[in-house]
Design a protein around this motif. Structure first.
Motif, mmCIF file in Angstrom:
data_model
loop_
_atom_site.group_PDB
_atom_site.id
_atom_site.type_symbol
_atom_site.label_atom_id
_atom_site.label_comp_id
_atom_site.label_asym_id
_atom_site.label_seq_id
_atom_site.Cartn_x
_atom_site.Cartn_y
_atom_site.Cartn_z
ATOM 1 N N GLU A 66 -11.698 1.944 6.010
ATOM 2 C CA GLU A 66 -10.678 1.719 7.027
ATOM 3 C C GLU A 66 -10.814 2.771 8.134
ATOM 4 O OE1 GLU A 66 -6.672 2.609 5.646
ATOM 5 O OE2 GLU A 66 -5.891 0.835 6.638
ATOM 6 N N HIS A 70 -7.377 8.423 10.142
ATOM 7 C CA HIS A 70 -8.367 7.327 10.119
ATOM 8 C C HIS A 70 -9.374 7.446 11.252
ATOM 9 C CE1 HIS A 70 -5.540 4.415 7.729
ATOM 10 N NE2 HIS A 70 -5.637 5.607 7.197
ATOM 11 N N HIS A 91 -8.236 1.328 -0.370
ATOM 12 C CA HIS A 91 -8.621 1.742 0.980
ATOM 13 C C HIS A 91 -9.319 3.090 0.888
ATOM 14 C CE1 HIS A 91 -5.735 -0.518 3.942
ATOM 15 N NE2 HIS A 91 -6.788 -1.233 3.624
ATOM 16 N N GLU A 124 0.829 -1.206 0.000
ATOM 17 C CA GLU A 124 0.000 0.000 0.000
ATOM 18 C C GLU A 124 0.865 1.258 0.000
ATOM 19 O OE1 GLU A 124 -2.646 0.195 3.363
ATOM 20 O OE2 GLU A 124 -3.140 2.307 3.030
ATOM 21 N N ASP A 168 -4.399 3.206 -1.401
ATOM 22 C CA ASP A 168 -5.222 3.905 -0.419
ATOM 23 C C ASP A 168 -5.556 5.262 -1.040
ATOM 24 O OD1 ASP A 168 -6.027 5.669 1.703
ATOM 25 O OD2 ASP A 168 -5.388 4.112 3.107
ATOM 26 N N ASN A 208 -4.777 8.132 1.093
ATOM 27 C CA ASN A 208 -3.340 8.410 1.175
ATOM 28 C C ASN A 208 -2.838 9.132 -0.073
ATOM 29 O OD1 ASN A 208 -3.452 7.114 3.596
ATOM 30 N ND2 ASN A 208 -2.245 5.330 2.995
#
Ligand SMILES: [Fe+2]
Lengths: 258, 303
Positions: free
Chosen positions: B268, B241, B226, B162, B195, B198
């Motif tokens: 998540e 998160h 994600h 990831e 992600d 991200n």
């Protein structure tokens, strides 16, 4: 040493606050200075580990309050940096630190609280094992009883406390004001274990603690009865031993016989 | 810049979907991160979730309730394993004790795949328990490719890696993050977990276009998305998160679906964990957005 190795070593040193040399290797962001951006890692390190200690030691935290707990966390993080990949084990040496480090060592109930919580945490995810049931004793011939040895459940552990930390813990858990801390004349002998999935503890009498400790060491039932006979009324010793044993079996404390 | 593809796995040359450690996993649908707060609601109910992702380390323990619950959940739902401590880019030697525990857990759980992050978590025997950034250099790429291959050989399966949220960029870099990820997946045979949050966070923190990131990632290597929330600090974003997924990240998700098609998507949440229903609503939102984008895609293709 490779470039990457050097860079990681400097990055780590800077997170740990030993210097800020790594800032020479990083850039300012489009909207923020590099020291602030790097600060996300630096601050994150301490706050993440403090959070783990708070989770693992909920009632020690309640007892100490935020300020004292954070002071303790700072000390622990500096003295016991994590060396394991799994955060689950990070807090394990906390009771040991609290027994020796000022100012905590002056208040022995603090280390006792931490030790109780560590043992409860440890038995929560201790290895599984089948538990003995009363029926497992049904077919045992009378003459075999003296040689019978007992295998404790792998979650079971004993803890002797020199303060009333167990009462303090129980009060905090039920959201009541904790009693004043006192040093005990004779140790509070706790047995801590997991019944089904729930960690439990109870206080043992000196006699039961002695029998448990020797049984866990592998002494056979006959010898355990003799020890109880020396400890207290010899005529009732076998009956008392059977009583303790029965309680161990009904509360899932034993994993086997040999 | 140009990147010379060195040591491409011959299996990859034949079919981009295969590596020496197996096929690209199938699409699983829309999943959620398994959290202890929701155990009872999941076991007693019938949550509309297609699969669960577990944090591997939470179950790398001797015994007790978490493992028993996991055994029951995996009877009913596909499970994938997501770790945080592999430290694949660390210049310290691999921790084979950790790898063995990971392998043992995978044997018990039989996950659809095993993922972790492109990052390092510490050196010199210390663990900082954070997803720390790496410089996107040729040196680092060569190093991580070797390390991924070693870990994949040990685990006997392809890894899924990831993209982490990062807060600093290094002065000396030879390529972008997406170029690094592309080379890494091509050369090591690992798959990618994107992600989306991200991507958004790092794009904001470093001033790149998140769409350029997505466009730079090969479509055949992504097995999971994600979706997560973050904390906006004004001048930078921290990947916490602990919030709902924001609208900007859902917009980027739409763009990702257009590029990558149906990719297993998972919500998540690691902190400030709300009741299960709230997270199920987010899972439902990913499902609806995907249905909308993917059916429009089908129409485009048909016309
Ligand atoms: Fe993620």
């Amino acid at each position: 040493m490779s470039e990457l190795e050097r860079l990681q070593a400097e990055f780590q040193r800077s997170i740990l606050g030993q210097n800020s040399a790594v800032l020479e290797h990083v850039m300012d962001g489009p909207r923020e200075q590099r020291d602030v951006l790097f600060g996300v890692y630096k601050n994150g390190y301490a706050s993440r580990l403090t959070e783990v200690l708070r989770k693992d030691h909920e009632y020690l935290h309640a007892y100490l309050g935020d300020e004292m707990f954070d002071q303790m966390s700072k000390l622990y993080i500096a003295e016991h940096p994590s060396q394991q990949p799994n955060l689950r084990w990070f807090s394990r040496e906390l009771p040991d630190l609290l027994r020796t480090a000022p100012p905590f060592a002056e208040y022995p109930e603090i280390a006792d609280l931490a030790a109780l919580e560590r043992d409860l945490n440890d038995c929560f995810d201790a290895p599984d094992a089948p538990v003995l049931a009363a029926a497992d004793f049904a077919g045992i011939a009378a003459e075999r009883w003296t040689d019978l040895r007992f295998v404790p459940h792998p979650s079971a552990r004993r803890l002797d406390l020199l303060t009333n930390a167990a009462d303090i813990w129980l009060a905090l858990k039920s959201d009541e004001a904790p009693p004043d801390a006192v040093r005990l004349g004779s140790a509070c002998r706790l047995l801590i274990w997991r019944q089904d999935v729930t960690p439990r503890f109870r206080e043992l009498t000196d006699e039961e603690a002695m029998m448990w400790d020797e049984a866990a060491r592998g002494l056979p039932f006959g010898v355990l009865c003799s020890m109880l006979a020396m400890h207290d009324d010899p005529d009732g010793a076998a009956g008392r031993a059977a009583g303790y044993l029965q309680q161990w079996v009904t509360t899932d404390l034993l994993a086997g016989l040999s | 810049m140009t990147i010379s593809p060195q040591r491409i796995d011959p299996a990859l040359g034949r079919d981009p979907r295969t590596s020496r450690h197996g096929q690209k996993p199938d699409f699983l649908g829309f999943g959620l991160g398994l959290r202890a707060q929701h155990y009872a609601d999941i076991l007693d109910g019938d949550p509309p979730v297609d699969w669960f992702e577990i944090i591997s380390e939470n179950y790398m323990i001797p015994g007790g309730q978490p493992l028993r619950i996991l055994d029951r959940i995996r009877e009913r739902f596909p499970v994938v394993m997501h770790g945080v401590s592999l430290s694949i880019a660390s210049t310290s030697p691999p921790d084979f004790g950790y790898l063995q525990m990971l392998k043992d857990l995978a044997q018990r759980v039989e996950p659809r795949w095993v993922s972790d992050h492109l990052c390092w978590t510490g050196v010199h025997g210390q663990n900082l328990h954070d997803l720390l950034p790496i410089p996107y250099t040729h040196e680092a790429l060569d190093y991580v490719v070797n390390r991924v291959q070693l870990v994949q050989d040990y685990l006997g399966r392809a890894l899924v890696l990831e993209n982490a949220s990062t807060y600093v960029q290094f002065r000396h870099q030879d390529m972008t993050e997406w170029e690094f990820l592309t080379e890494l997946t091509r050369r090591s045979g690992c798959f990618l977990l994107l992600d989306i949050n991200n991507v958004y966070v790092s794009a904001f923190n470093h001033g790149f276009d998140p769409h350029e990131f997505l466009e730079g990632i090969p479509t055949d290597r992504v097995v999971q998305f994600h979706m997560a929330g973050h904390s906006h600090m004004g001048t930078h974003i921290i990947d916490t998160h602990d919030h709902l997924v924001c609208d900007d990240v859902f917009d980027l998700y739409r763009a990702a679906l257009k590029r990558f098609g149906a990719v297993s998507t998972m919500v998540e949440r690691d902190d400030n964990i709300p009741p299960l229903d709230e997270l199920l609503a987010e899972v439902q939102r990913t499902r609806e957005i995907a249905a909308e984008i993917l059916s429009a895609d089908d129409r485009d293709r048909a016309s």
